[in-house]
Design a protein around this motif. Sequence first.
Motif, PDB file in Angstrom:
ATOM      1  N   HIS A 254       0.767  -1.304  -0.126  1.00  0.00           N
ATOM      2  CA  HIS A 254      -0.058  -0.037  -0.053  1.00  0.00           C
ATOM      3  C   HIS A 254       0.714   1.260  -0.136  1.00  0.00           C
ATOM      4  O   HIS A 254       0.631   2.374  -0.765  1.00  0.00           O
ATOM      5  N   LEU A 255       2.015   1.437   0.821  1.00  0.00           N
ATOM      6  CA  LEU A 255       2.691   2.322   0.743  1.00  0.00           C
ATOM      7  C   LEU A 255       3.418   2.574  -0.557  1.00  0.00           C
ATOM      8  O   LEU A 255       3.852   3.854  -0.892  1.00  0.00           O
ATOM      9  N   THR A 256       4.005   1.651  -0.944  1.00  0.00           N
ATOM     10  CA  THR A 256       4.921   1.783  -2.463  1.00  0.00           C
ATOM     11  C   THR A 256       3.619   2.039  -3.474  1.00  0.00           C
ATOM     12  O   THR A 256       4.012   2.858  -4.377  1.00  0.00           O
ATOM     13  N   TYR A 257       2.520   1.707  -3.315  1.00  0.00           N
ATOM     14  CA  TYR A 257       1.610   1.811  -4.394  1.00  0.00           C
ATOM     15  C   TYR A 257       1.075   3.544  -4.279  1.00  0.00           C
ATOM     16  O   TYR A 257       0.911   4.341  -5.349  1.00  0.00           O
ATOM     17  N   ALA A 258       1.024   4.079  -3.092  1.00  0.00           N
ATOM     18  CA  ALA A 258       0.718   5.239  -2.810  1.00  0.00           C
ATOM     19  C   ALA A 258       1.931   6.269  -3.169  1.00  0.00           C
ATOM     20  O   ALA A 258       1.938   7.354  -3.770  1.00  0.00           O
ATOM     21  N   ASN A 259       3.419   5.693  -3.055  1.00  0.00           N
ATOM     22  CA  ASN A 259       4.377   6.481  -3.477  1.00  0.00           C
ATOM     23  C   ASN A 259       4.363   6.680  -4.977  1.00  0.00           C
ATOM     24  O   ASN A 259       4.629   7.368  -5.544  1.00  0.00           O
ATOM     25  N   CYS A 260       4.193   5.324  -5.790  1.00  0.00           N
ATOM     26  CA  CYS A 260       4.059   5.577  -7.046  1.00  0.00           C
ATOM     27  C   CYS A 260       2.967   6.448  -7.724  1.00  0.00           C
ATOM     28  O   CYS A 260       3.023   7.161  -8.615  1.00  0.00           O
ATOM     29  N   LEU A 261       1.723   6.538  -7.332  1.00  0.00           N
ATOM     30  CA  LEU A 261       0.885   7.491  -7.480  1.00  0.00           C
ATOM     31  C   LEU A 261       0.984   8.783  -7.217  1.00  0.00           C
ATOM     32  O   LEU A 261       0.973   9.609  -8.265  1.00  0.00           O
ATOM     33  N   ALA A 262       1.641   9.014  -6.307  1.00  0.00           N
ATOM     34  CA  ALA A 262       2.327  10.579  -5.934  1.00  0.00           C
ATOM     35  C   ALA A 262       3.294  10.776  -6.847  1.00  0.00           C
ATOM     36  O   ALA A 262       3.274  12.078  -7.288  1.00  0.00           O
ATOM     37  N   ALA A 263       4.045   9.824  -7.257  1.00  0.00           N
ATOM     38  CA  ALA A 263       5.179  10.170  -8.161  1.00  0.00           C
ATOM     39  C   ALA A 263       4.808  10.689  -9.731  1.00  0.00           C
ATOM     40  O   ALA A 263       5.049  11.394 -10.419  1.00  0.00           O
ATOM     41  N   VAL A 264       3.598   9.661 -10.106  1.00  0.00           N
ATOM     42  CA  VAL A 264       2.869  10.093 -11.553  1.00  0.00           C
ATOM     43  C   VAL A 264       2.463  11.359 -11.256  1.00  0.00           C
ATOM     44  O   VAL A 264       2.335  12.137 -12.374  1.00  0.00           O
ATOM     45  N   VAL A 265       1.623  11.801 -10.446  1.00  0.00           N
ATOM     46  CA  VAL A 265       0.827  12.953 -10.529  1.00  0.00           C
ATOM     47  C   VAL A 265       1.946  14.222 -10.224  1.00  0.00           C
ATOM     48  O   VAL A 265       1.766  15.262 -11.227  1.00  0.00           O
ATOM     49  N   ALA A 266       3.070  13.798  -9.666  1.00  0.00           N
ATOM     50  CA  ALA A 266       4.194  14.910  -9.528  1.00  0.00           C
ATOM     51  C   ALA A 266       4.644  15.235 -10.995  1.00  0.00           C
ATOM     52  O   ALA A 266       5.128  16.270 -11.407  1.00  0.00           O
ATOM     53  N   ALA A 267       5.027  13.892 -11.598  1.00  0.00           N
ATOM     54  CA  ALA A 267       5.560  14.071 -12.792  1.00  0.00           C
ATOM     55  C   ALA A 267       4.805  14.715 -13.850  1.00  0.00           C
ATOM     56  O   ALA A 267       5.245  15.357 -14.781  1.00  0.00           O
ATOM     57  N   SER A 268       3.410  14.510 -13.654  1.00  0.00           N
ATOM     58  CA  SER A 268       2.556  15.258 -14.497  1.00  0.00           C
ATOM     59  C   SER A 268       2.357  16.770 -14.257  1.00  0.00           C
ATOM     60  O   SER A 268       2.314  17.521 -15.226  1.00  0.00           O
ATOM     61  N   ALA A 269       2.331  17.114 -13.237  1.00  0.00           N
ATOM     62  CA  ALA A 269       2.521  18.724 -12.813  1.00  0.00           C
ATOM     63  C   ALA A 269       3.896  19.201 -13.375  1.00  0.00           C
ATOM     64  O   ALA A 269       3.713  20.424 -13.899  1.00  0.00           O
ATOM     65  N   GLY A 270       4.960  18.400 -13.234  1.00  0.00           N
ATOM     66  CA  GLY A 270       6.088  19.098 -13.882  1.00  0.00           C
ATOM     67  C   GLY A 270       6.129  19.171 -15.336  1.00  0.00           C
ATOM     68  O   GLY A 270       6.692  20.131 -15.920  1.00  0.00           O
ATOM     69  N   MET A 271       5.307  18.215 -16.021  1.00  0.00           N
ATOM     70  CA  MET A 271       5.091  18.244 -17.713  1.00  0.00           C
ATOM     71  C   MET A 271       4.264  19.640 -18.005  1.00  0.00           C
ATOM     72  O   MET A 271       4.562  20.313 -19.027  1.00  0.00           O
ATOM     73  N   LEU A 272       3.213  19.946 -17.234  1.00  0.00           N
ATOM     74  CA  LEU A 272       2.547  21.081 -17.227  1.00  0.00           C
ATOM     75  C   LEU A 272       3.118  22.247 -17.039  1.00  0.00           C
ATOM     76  O   LEU A 272       3.284  23.136 -17.615  1.00  0.00           O
ATOM     77  N   ASN A 273       4.087  22.181 -15.908  1.00  0.00           N
ATOM     78  CA  ASN A 273       4.936  23.419 -15.734  1.00  0.00           C
ATOM     79  C   ASN A 273       5.882  23.673 -16.863  1.00  0.00           C
ATOM     80  O   ASN A 273       6.099  24.991 -17.237  1.00  0.00           O
ATOM     81  N   ALA A 274       6.577  22.622 -17.591  1.00  0.00           N
ATOM     82  CA  ALA A 274       7.326  22.819 -18.562  1.00  0.00           C
ATOM     83  C   ALA A 274       6.676  23.155 -19.933  1.00  0.00           C
ATOM     84  O   ALA A 274       7.063  24.312 -20.607  1.00  0.00           O
ATOM     85  N   LEU A 275       5.226  22.821 -20.062  1.00  0.00           N
ATOM     86  CA  LEU A 275       4.784  23.391 -21.199  1.00  0.00           C
ATOM     87  C   LEU A 275       4.151  24.833 -21.089  1.00  0.00           C
ATOM     88  O   LEU A 275       4.321  25.696 -21.932  1.00  0.00           O
ATOM     89  N   TRP A 276       4.020  25.380 -19.687  1.00  0.00           N
ATOM     90  CA  TRP A 276       3.647  26.746 -19.515  1.00  0.00           C
ATOM     91  C   TRP A 276       4.860  27.540 -19.733  1.00  0.00           C
ATOM     92  O   TRP A 276       4.928  28.708 -20.425  1.00  0.00           O
ATOM     93  N   LEU A 277       5.916  27.253 -19.135  1.00  0.00           N
ATOM     94  CA  LEU A 277       7.275  28.112 -19.038  1.00  0.00           C
ATOM     95  C   LEU A 277       7.843  27.863 -20.567  1.00  0.00           C
ATOM     96  O   LEU A 277       9.073  28.735 -20.665  1.00  0.00           O
ATOM     97  N   ARG A 278       7.640  26.946 -21.266  1.00  0.00           N
ATOM     98  CA  ARG A 278       8.599  26.348 -22.355  1.00  0.00           C
ATOM     99  C   ARG A 278      10.091  26.242 -22.144  1.00  0.00           C
ATOM    100  O   ARG A 278      10.811  26.638 -22.758  1.00  0.00           O
ATOM    101  N   TYR A 279      10.341  25.777 -20.895  1.00  0.00           N
ATOM    102  CA  TYR A 279      11.818  25.798 -20.505  1.00  0.00           C
ATOM    103  C   TYR A 279      11.608  24.792 -19.096  1.00  0.00           C
ATOM    104  O   TYR A 279      10.859  24.690 -18.596  1.00  0.00           O
ATOM    105  N   ALA A 280      12.793  23.636 -19.274  1.00  0.00           N
ATOM    106  CA  ALA A 280      13.159  22.939 -17.939  1.00  0.00           C
ATOM    107  C   ALA A 280      14.481  23.193 -17.579  1.00  0.00           C
ATOM    108  O   ALA A 280      15.402  23.251 -18.448  1.00  0.00           O
ATOM    109  N   GLY A 281      14.803  23.523 -16.316  1.00  0.00           N
ATOM    110  CA  GLY A 281      16.106  23.825 -15.641  1.00  0.00           C
ATOM    111  C   GLY A 281      16.261  23.251 -14.477  1.00  0.00           C
ATOM    112  O   GLY A 281      15.328  23.111 -13.796  1.00  0.00           O
ATOM    113  N   PRO A 282      17.446  23.230 -13.723  1.00  0.00           N
ATOM    114  CA  PRO A 282      17.677  22.749 -12.458  1.00  0.00           C
ATOM    115  C   PRO A 282      16.719  23.841 -11.515  1.00  0.00           C
ATOM    116  O   PRO A 282      16.124  23.465 -10.318  1.00  0.00           O
ATOM    117  N   ASP A 283      16.884  25.238 -11.757  1.00  0.00           N
ATOM    118  CA  ASP A 283      16.143  25.965 -10.886  1.00  0.00           C
ATOM    119  C   ASP A 283      14.623  25.897 -10.969  1.00  0.00           C
ATOM    120  O   ASP A 283      13.967  26.266  -9.687  1.00  0.00           O
TER     121      ASP A 283
END
Length: 354
Positions: A228-257
């Motif tokens: 259950h804990l690992t499944y929750a960790n995977c779900l949270a990771a997928v949503v976080a990655a999806s949010a990162g994709m949306l952020n990159a599309l908005w900024l038209r940039y991805a970098g360390p900062d």
Amino acid sequence: MMILSGDPPRSRVLAVLLVVIVATLALVPLLFPGAKAMNVATKICIFAALVASYDLLLGYTGSVSFAHTMFYGIGSYSIAIALYSMGPNWAAVATGVAAGLPLAMLLALAIGLFSLRVAAIFFAMITLAVASAFQVLASQLSWLTGGEDGRSFQLPELLRPGTVLIPKSVLGFDFNGRTLTYYLVFAGCVAMILALLRVVNSPFGRVLQAIRENRFRAEALGFRTVFHLTYANCLAAVVAASAGMLNALWLRYAGPDTSLSFSIMLDILLMVVIGGMGTMYGAIVGAAIFILAQNYLQALMNVASEAAASAGLPLLPGLLHPDRWLLWLGLLFIASVYFFPTGIVGRLRAGALK
């Protein structure tokens, strides 16, 4: 209330607050057409989803992870690298999504299986080490990630600011590619938060809360806590990655900062504390309050300082000087923790239950 998965706000004040926030975000292009307002609204949407995914771990399982920005960065970089390498087309966007989400899920699975079998502090240490290693790796692989400079890219033509979809004469503002990108971000974040709300109100979510309260008792009842804990960790990771994709599309940039900085992790933690742990609604409220203060508190202090100086009040102009906005933001945070120890949403819900 099925869209809210049977868990509507239990306080009228909270319900009104959420309606105001969501309605304002939905109407930002019409009400506040300026670039800054759109950027702030987009950041609120993205961080609301990001904080909600982190709260799935911290608030519902009690697991402290420092790798959330890593998953967020994986999503950002996957879109950036795909569009940079393949050109501004939808096939590149699909490739970035197809590569980024499985990678984030597999890393979360590996981290969970390796560290969630033992004490929670070990999980926190492992995630911190992996996130730090990933940040260094992203900076070193300049041929792939652009190093410290990151990757800039162009969007498909439909999402470009110069593409006018509906002229100003129809809606009163130009509905262009930039506006479409904003509503893509808004719809994606709403969908992710509703999905997480469904997860925490499902039998699986109840098991997560049981594990948070007493892991040994949950194991005694026959629940496979590591699964259950690992499944929750995977779900949270997928949503976080999806949010990162949306952020990159908005900024038209991805970098360390913008994608991997540890300051992003600190912001997430602050938003969780302000909104309240163990509630998806807290992610929306916490993100809205923190980001609005981060972007507009300095301007408000400038107005207050000038007003105090015009009134001839001693000391106040210096105390309210815009350069001291971080001090006042810290004081506001301390006050919110003191008066709302369970977060703003937690206090509102507790008040409604009395």
